[in-house]
Design a protein around this motif. Structure first.
Motif, PDB file in Angstrom:
ATOM      1  N   GLY A 268       0.826  -1.210   0.000  1.00 54.30           N
ATOM      2  CA  GLY A 268       0.000   0.000   0.000  1.00 54.30           C
ATOM      3  C   GLY A 268       0.857   1.256   0.000  1.00 54.30           C
ATOM      4  O   GLY A 268       2.080   1.208   0.146  1.00 54.30           O
ATOM      5  N   ILE A 269       0.191   2.355  -0.168  1.00 54.21           N
ATOM      6  CA  ILE A 269       0.876   3.650  -0.283  1.00 54.21           C
ATOM      7  C   ILE A 269       1.001   4.284   1.095  1.00 54.21           C
ATOM      8  O   ILE A 269       0.017   4.423   1.816  1.00 54.21           O
ATOM      9  N   ASP A 270       2.205   4.679   1.434  1.00 55.38           N
ATOM     10  CA  ASP A 270       2.478   5.379   2.683  1.00 55.38           C
ATOM     11  C   ASP A 270       2.946   6.785   2.316  1.00 55.38           C
ATOM     12  O   ASP A 270       3.979   6.962   1.662  1.00 55.38           O
ATOM     13  N   ASP A 271       2.182   7.788   2.739  1.00 56.58           N
ATOM     14  CA  ASP A 271       2.460   9.177   2.355  1.00 56.58           C
ATOM     15  C   ASP A 271       3.874   9.645   2.696  1.00 56.58           C
ATOM     16  O   ASP A 271       4.418  10.496   2.007  1.00 56.58           O
ATOM     17  N   GLN A 272       4.463   9.083   3.739  1.00 61.76           N
ATOM     18  CA  GLN A 272       5.791   9.553   4.145  1.00 61.76           C
ATOM     19  C   GLN A 272       6.863   9.236   3.103  1.00 61.76           C
ATOM     20  O   GLN A 272       7.941   9.817   3.124  1.00 61.76           O
ATOM     21  N   TYR A 273       6.565   8.326   2.191  1.00 63.58           N
ATOM     22  CA  TYR A 273       7.538   7.950   1.162  1.00 63.58           C
ATOM     23  C   TYR A 273       7.248   8.592  -0.198  1.00 63.58           C
ATOM     24  O   TYR A 273       7.895   8.263  -1.187  1.00 63.58           O
ATOM     25  N   LEU A 274       6.265   9.482  -0.246  1.00 65.29           N
ATOM     26  CA  LEU A 274       5.876  10.102  -1.508  1.00 65.29           C
ATOM     27  C   LEU A 274       6.590  11.431  -1.720  1.00 65.29           C
ATOM     28  O   LEU A 274       6.722  12.221  -0.795  1.00 65.29           O
ATOM     29  N   THR A 275       7.000  11.650  -2.957  1.00 60.34           N
ATOM     30  CA  THR A 275       7.659  12.890  -3.339  1.00 60.34           C
ATOM     31  C   THR A 275       7.047  13.373  -4.643  1.00 60.34           C
ATOM     32  O   THR A 275       6.886  12.594  -5.582  1.00 60.34           O
ATOM     33  N   GLU A 276       6.719  14.658  -4.698  1.00 58.67           N
ATOM     34  CA  GLU A 276       6.231  15.231  -5.956  1.00 58.67           C
ATOM     35  C   GLU A 276       7.428  15.601  -6.813  1.00 58.67           C
ATOM     36  O   GLU A 276       8.370  16.247  -6.346  1.00 58.67           O
ATOM     37  N   ILE A 277       7.386  15.175  -8.050  1.00 64.33           N
ATOM     38  CA  ILE A 277       8.468  15.433  -9.009  1.00 64.33           C
ATOM     39  C   ILE A 277       7.908  16.333 -10.102  1.00 64.33           C
ATOM     40  O   ILE A 277       6.860  16.032 -10.684  1.00 64.33           O
ATOM     41  N   GLU A 278       8.609  17.412 -10.377  1.00 62.01           N
ATOM     42  CA  GLU A 278       8.210  18.325 -11.444  1.00 62.01           C
ATOM     43  C   GLU A 278       9.472  18.769 -12.177  1.00 62.01           C
ATOM     44  O   GLU A 278      10.053  19.810 -11.873  1.00 62.01           O
ATOM     45  N   PRO A 279       9.902  17.946 -13.148  1.00 62.22           N
ATOM     46  CA  PRO A 279      11.143  18.270 -13.863  1.00 62.22           C
ATOM     47  C   PRO A 279      11.053  19.612 -14.568  1.00 62.22           C
ATOM     48  O   PRO A 279      10.007  20.001 -15.081  1.00 62.22           O
ATOM     49  N   LYS A 280      12.161  20.307 -14.571  1.00 65.43           N
ATOM     50  CA  LYS A 280      12.248  21.618 -15.223  1.00 65.43           C
ATOM     51  C   LYS A 280      13.060  21.485 -16.496  1.00 65.43           C
ATOM     52  O   LYS A 280      13.820  20.544 -16.679  1.00 65.43           O
ATOM     53  N   GLY A 281      12.926  22.473 -17.359  1.00 67.56           N
ATOM     54  CA  GLY A 281      13.734  22.518 -18.564  1.00 67.56           C
ATOM     55  C   GLY A 281      15.164  22.900 -18.225  1.00 67.56           C
ATOM     56  O   GLY A 281      15.443  23.442 -17.159  1.00 67.56           O
ATOM     57  N   GLN A 282      16.071  22.631 -19.149  1.00 66.83           N
ATOM     58  CA  GLN A 282      17.475  22.957 -18.915  1.00 66.83           C
ATOM     59  C   GLN A 282      17.785  24.422 -19.168  1.00 66.83           C
ATOM     60  O   GLN A 282      18.840  24.906 -18.786  1.00 66.83           O
ATOM     61  N   ASP A 283      16.869  25.121 -19.845  1.00 67.51           N
ATOM     62  CA  ASP A 283      17.054  26.544 -20.086  1.00 67.51           C
ATOM     63  C   ASP A 283      15.678  27.205 -20.139  1.00 67.51           C
ATOM     64  O   ASP A 283      14.650  26.547 -20.032  1.00 67.51           O
ATOM     65  N   ASP A 284      15.666  28.525 -20.304  1.00 68.51           N
ATOM     66  CA  ASP A 284      14.399  29.264 -20.308  1.00 68.51           C
ATOM     67  C   ASP A 284      13.478  28.831 -21.445  1.00 68.51           C
ATOM     68  O   ASP A 284      12.260  28.768 -21.276  1.00 68.51           O
ATOM     69  N   GLN A 285      14.046  28.528 -22.599  1.00 68.70           N
ATOM     70  CA  GLN A 285      13.238  28.127 -23.743  1.00 68.70           C
ATOM     71  C   GLN A 285      12.515  26.803 -23.459  1.00 68.70           C
ATOM     72  O   GLN A 285      11.319  26.678 -23.716  1.00 68.70           O
ATOM     73  N   GLU A 286      13.230  25.827 -22.930  1.00 69.32           N
ATOM     74  CA  GLU A 286      12.605  24.542 -22.588  1.00 69.32           C
ATOM     75  C   GLU A 286      11.550  24.739 -21.504  1.00 69.32           C
ATOM     76  O   GLU A 286      10.468  24.160 -21.574  1.00 69.32           O
ATOM     77  N   GLU A 287      11.871  25.532 -20.513  1.00 65.32           N
ATOM     78  CA  GLU A 287      10.931  25.761 -19.415  1.00 65.32           C
ATOM     79  C   GLU A 287       9.649  26.423 -19.929  1.00 65.32           C
ATOM     80  O   GLU A 287       8.546  26.055 -19.520  1.00 65.32           O
ATOM     81  N   THR A 288       9.784  27.353 -20.845  1.00 62.88           N
ATOM     82  CA  THR A 288       8.615  28.019 -21.428  1.00 62.88           C
ATOM     83  C   THR A 288       7.758  27.026 -22.201  1.00 62.88           C
ATOM     84  O   THR A 288       6.525  27.046 -22.101  1.00 62.88           O
ATOM     85  N   LYS A 289       8.392  26.139 -22.954  1.00 64.02           N
ATOM     86  CA  LYS A 289       7.647  25.138 -23.716  1.00 64.02           C
ATOM     87  C   LYS A 289       6.913  24.168 -22.793  1.00 64.02           C
ATOM     88  O   LYS A 289       5.769  23.792 -23.056  1.00 64.02           O
TER      89      LYS A 289
END
Length: 140
Positions: free
Chosen positions: A71-92
């Motif tokens: 089962g899922i235990d909240d203490q082991y959960l992490t939100e992942i939100e990858p970012k772009g390597q530069d401003d152009q990628e991040e904007t896209k």
């Protein structure tokens, strides 16, 4: 929306490990599949495709390898939100996510689920606080 990425893990894990261009390509393919489903009035299926696309760039990961058995235990959960390597990628990435949140809102309005539509609009407004479509759909 983030939670759905947790359960789509096996389906998109390979894509998440790729560089920016293959990730965007996969994202766009899933988004376009969602658009086609929406055009066919298959709103729930379209919403799942948009959520799958979003899960490439925003998801929850469990550090507990036994979560499927125990089962899922909240203490082991992490939100992942990858970012772009530069401003152009991040904007896209931001623009692509914005489109998906707007599309999700449209789907959930069509299937009469205003709470989730509101959540999608709020996520869109976090990305662009002046987004007229998000404000309009949120008002519905």
């Amino acid at each position: 929306f983030v939670q759905s990425g947790f359960f789509l893990y096996d389906k998109v894990i390979y894509v998440r490990k790729q560089q920016f261009f293959p990730k965007m390509l996969a994202f766009d393919i899933l988004r376009m599949e969602g658009n086609n489903l929406f055009a066919d009035a298959r709103y729930e299926e379209a919403a799942r495709k948009y959520e799958e696309a979003l899960s490439i760039f925003r998801y929850i990961k469990s550090e507990d390898s036994k979560w499927r058995e125990e089962g899922i235990d909240d203490q082991y959960l992490t939100e992942i939100e990858p970012k772009g390597q530069d401003d152009q990628e991040e904007t896209k990435i931001r623009s692509a996510k914005l489109l998906c949140y707007l599309n999700l809102a449209a789907c959930y309005l069509k299937i009469h689920n205003p709470k989730i539509a509101l959540d999608a609009c709020n996520e869109a407004l976090k990305l662009d606080g002046n987004c007229v479509k998000a404000l309009y759909r949120r008002a519905k």
